[in-house]
Design an enzyme around this catalytic site. Sequence first.
Site, mmCIF file in Angstrom:
data_model
loop_
_atom_site.group_PDB
_atom_site.id
_atom_site.type_symbol
_atom_site.label_atom_id
_atom_site.label_comp_id
_atom_site.label_asym_id
_atom_site.label_seq_id
_atom_site.Cartn_x
_atom_site.Cartn_y
_atom_site.Cartn_z
ATOM 1 N N GLY A 151 -8.825 5.210 6.784
ATOM 2 C CA GLY A 151 -9.696 5.099 7.941
ATOM 3 C C GLY A 151 -9.080 4.185 8.997
ATOM 4 O O GLY A 151 -9.225 4.425 10.188
ATOM 5 N N ALA A 152 -8.391 3.122 8.540
ATOM 6 C CA ALA A 152 -7.866 2.141 9.493
ATOM 7 C C ALA A 152 -6.340 2.088 9.556
ATOM 8 O O ALA A 152 -5.791 1.592 10.529
ATOM 9 C CB ALA A 152 -8.418 0.758 9.170
ATOM 10 N N SER A 153 -5.636 2.547 8.513
ATOM 11 C CA SER A 153 -4.170 2.557 8.598
ATOM 12 C C SER A 153 -3.613 3.806 7.936
ATOM 13 O O SER A 153 -4.315 4.518 7.204
ATOM 14 C CB SER A 153 -3.577 1.300 7.942
ATOM 15 N N THR A 154 -2.341 4.062 8.245
ATOM 16 C CA THR A 154 -1.666 5.205 7.621
ATOM 17 C C THR A 154 -0.288 4.749 7.169
ATOM 18 O O THR A 154 0.335 3.905 7.814
ATOM 19 C CB THR A 154 -1.607 6.410 8.590
ATOM 20 N N GLN A 155 0.176 5.293 6.037
ATOM 21 C CA GLN A 155 1.462 4.878 5.469
ATOM 22 C C GLN A 155 2.395 6.075 5.298
ATOM 23 O O GLN A 155 1.942 7.178 4.975
ATOM 24 C CB GLN A 155 1.282 4.241 4.079
ATOM 25 N N GLU A 201 0.847 -1.201 0.000
ATOM 26 C CA GLU A 201 0.000 0.000 0.000
ATOM 27 C C GLU A 201 0.882 1.250 0.000
ATOM 28 O O GLU A 201 0.639 2.201 -0.749
ATOM 29 C CB GLU A 201 -0.919 -0.037 1.221
HETATM 30 N N1 LIG Z 1 -14.323 14.641 4.719
HETATM 31 C C1 LIG Z 1 -14.249 13.587 3.964
HETATM 32 N N2 LIG Z 1 -13.851 12.442 4.503
HETATM 33 C C2 LIG Z 1 -13.784 11.369 3.710
HETATM 34 C C3 LIG Z 1 -14.114 11.419 2.340
HETATM 35 N N3 LIG Z 1 -13.941 10.191 1.820
HETATM 36 C C4 LIG Z 1 -13.544 9.412 2.838
HETATM 37 N N4 LIG Z 1 -13.451 10.121 3.977
HETATM 38 C C5 LIG Z 1 -13.050 9.671 5.310
HETATM 39 O O1 LIG Z 1 -11.629 9.789 5.374
HETATM 40 C C6 LIG Z 1 -11.057 8.641 5.990
HETATM 41 C C7 LIG Z 1 -10.122 7.981 5.047
HETATM 42 O O2 LIG Z 1 -10.818 7.631 3.892
HETATM 43 P P1 LIG Z 1 -10.127 6.711 2.824
HETATM 44 O O3 LIG Z 1 -8.835 7.284 2.454
HETATM 45 O O4 LIG Z 1 -11.127 6.429 1.763
HETATM 46 O O5 LIG Z 1 -9.873 5.415 3.750
HETATM 47 P P2 LIG Z 1 -10.048 3.902 3.383
HETATM 48 O O6 LIG Z 1 -9.341 3.653 2.113
HETATM 49 O O7 LIG Z 1 -11.470 3.535 3.431
HETATM 50 O O8 LIG Z 1 -9.294 3.208 4.621
HETATM 51 P P3 LIG Z 1 -7.954 2.335 4.652
HETATM 52 O O9 LIG Z 1 -8.366 0.931 4.352
HETATM 53 O O10 LIG Z 1 -7.422 2.501 6.030
HETATM 54 O O11 LIG Z 1 -7.040 2.905 3.628
HETATM 55 C C8 LIG Z 1 -12.238 7.792 6.443
HETATM 56 O O12 LIG Z 1 -12.514 8.156 7.774
HETATM 57 C C9 LIG Z 1 -13.378 8.228 5.555
HETATM 58 O O13 LIG Z 1 -14.620 8.095 6.209
HETATM 59 C C10 LIG Z 1 -14.505 12.659 1.801
HETATM 60 O O14 LIG Z 1 -14.802 12.794 0.616
HETATM 61 N N5 LIG Z 1 -14.567 13.706 2.662
HETATM 62 CA CA LIG Z 2 -7.085 3.778 1.602
#
Ligand SMILES: Nc1nc2c(ncn2[C@@H]2O[C@H](COP(=O)(O)OP(=O)(O)OP(=O)(O)O)[C@@H](O)[C@H]2O)c(=O)[nH]1
Ligand SMILES: [Ca+2]
Length: 513
Positions: free
Chosen positions: A217-221, A176
């Site tokens: 939402g669950a991890s950071t890189q 990732e």
């Molecule tokens: N404000 C805002 N938050 C968002 C949006 N899309 C996603 N998020 C939130 O931002 C965070 C990261 O979103 P993503 O990068 O899509 O995360 P993910 O790919 O679902 O999670 P991972 O599996 O950890 O990578 C989550 O808490 C989402 O609920 C958006 O358009 N606006």
């Molecule tokens: Ca992601």
Amino acid sequence: MDEPKVTGTKPKMSSTRMILLILGFLSTLAVIALIAVAVTQNQPFPKNIKYGIVLDAGSSHTNLYVYEWPAEKENDTGVVKQVEVCKVEGPGISGYSHATEKAGPSLEQCLQQAKEVIPSAQHKETPVYLGATAGMRLLRLQNESAADKVLSSVENTLRSAPFNFQGARIITGQEEGAYGWITINYLLGNFKQSGWKKLLHSLKSLSETSGALDLGGASTQITFVSKELTSESPENQLYFRLYGKDYQVYTHSFLCYGKDQALQQKLARDLQTVDNSLLPDPCFHKGYERTINISDFFKNPCTSEKKKQLPFNQLYIKGEGDYQKCRENIQNLFDKSNCPYSSCSFNGIYLPPLQGDFGAFSAFYFVMNFLNLTSEPKPLALNKVTSTIETFCARPWQEVKTAYHHIKEKYLSEYCFSGVYILSLLENGYEFTENNWQMVHFLGKIDSSDAGWTLGYMLNLTNMIPAEEPAGPPLSHGSYVGLMVLCSLVLVSVLLFAWLLLHKPKCLQKGIV
Ligand SMILES: Nc1nc2c(ncn2[C@@H]2O[C@H](COP(=O)(O)OP(=O)(O)OP(=O)(O)O)[C@@H](O)[C@H]2O)c(=O)[nH]1
Ligand SMILES: [Ca+2]
């Protein structure tokens, strides 16, 4: 005696002039033909477009991306671009652990959209990949058989689509990080540089690639090229050879440090100290209230270590809107107490010295963009960023809700927490300072493509990034045509000059004594 001489030379002069005139005419024709051939012969081929689909099955939701590129240029850098993104309705696929058979069908609407974007004649040859990230890593830890069932459900759906199914799997945190780094550097054109850019880079010793910071939402890189990478921690070390150049890259993925799981971790810590079901929380706005169900709360691998028997089933959160208290609260998530390496980020994880610029995307961008803190080309100073977040957190919830009534409440209520978390992760976790803070650039898209791991993943799996620089014409089409025109003009001028010298028109002869 003189007269015949004079009449004798006149026809001789006019035949030379004739020859020169014909020669001049022919050379002009040749030059015109040369230009015409150069322009038409080197015209780029008519476009033959290829497509690829990647589904990013994240913890919070799934996104489907459609990419396109000209077939004959697929090994060039920067030619692949995103043409469609479709946000799947509902939760991420890991959210279907109690109804695994519904995970696959949830993707159907976006697959339909992809069918409409890609010409039907090309459906069969279009590869489709699904990569699941931290949400599925957590589900696998919590309930492996549910994770397997979710994956087979999405595989069934993808196999029944008319595309060329290439796999559905949980990617590692390392992948990732690495593919996010490849994506942004590919899109920024950092891998293959034109002659001038190359020269400029070597003269100024500019940082050649950009680091990548991804907050999910669950991890950071965190991923970046590091000169000082030793074999201290081999699991954080990657080697790439791309377009004829070697890259030594550091990467680490922190599971449970995406912004949703970081909030869960924070609440789990807060729950250790509460003696009733009311929790005052400085990271939410004053006047904001939220109820949390405790029954499943500690089943999550991110909180299970803090499991505690509580005499209540529901927790009532009441916002306080206090930046300082929130910052101190969040700071506790980063354990700086022990480091078995020469330097660490947190939790005993190796981190070499930060180097070069960083592109920060996903939630780094969503949050900072909402707070108007993404200002480019010159990023804002750290104290300005801190004071903006402090002021925002202090605003009462009713006022915030009225001012931003068009924004989803789930997102809006968490911008204060997320802003403070981002600052704390960067400052306390990775130890960015006032001095190097401005190396972080918050970006959502590069040109028309989203920053994220999916493009790098597809480029790698379709072998579109060659290890060696592909042999190509030394000049671009434009430069080639320009050079041809210039040479032709020089040729015409030389011929004209030669003609003038031989012909010696009267105006020139006058000047010659
Ligand atoms: N404000 C805002 N938050 C968002 C949006 N899309 C996603 N998020 C939130 O931002 C965070 C990261 O979103 P993503 O990068 O899509 O995360 P993910 O790919 O679902 O999670 P991972 O599996 O950890 O990578 C989550 O808490 C989402 O609920 C958006 O358009 N606006
Ligand atoms: Ca992601």
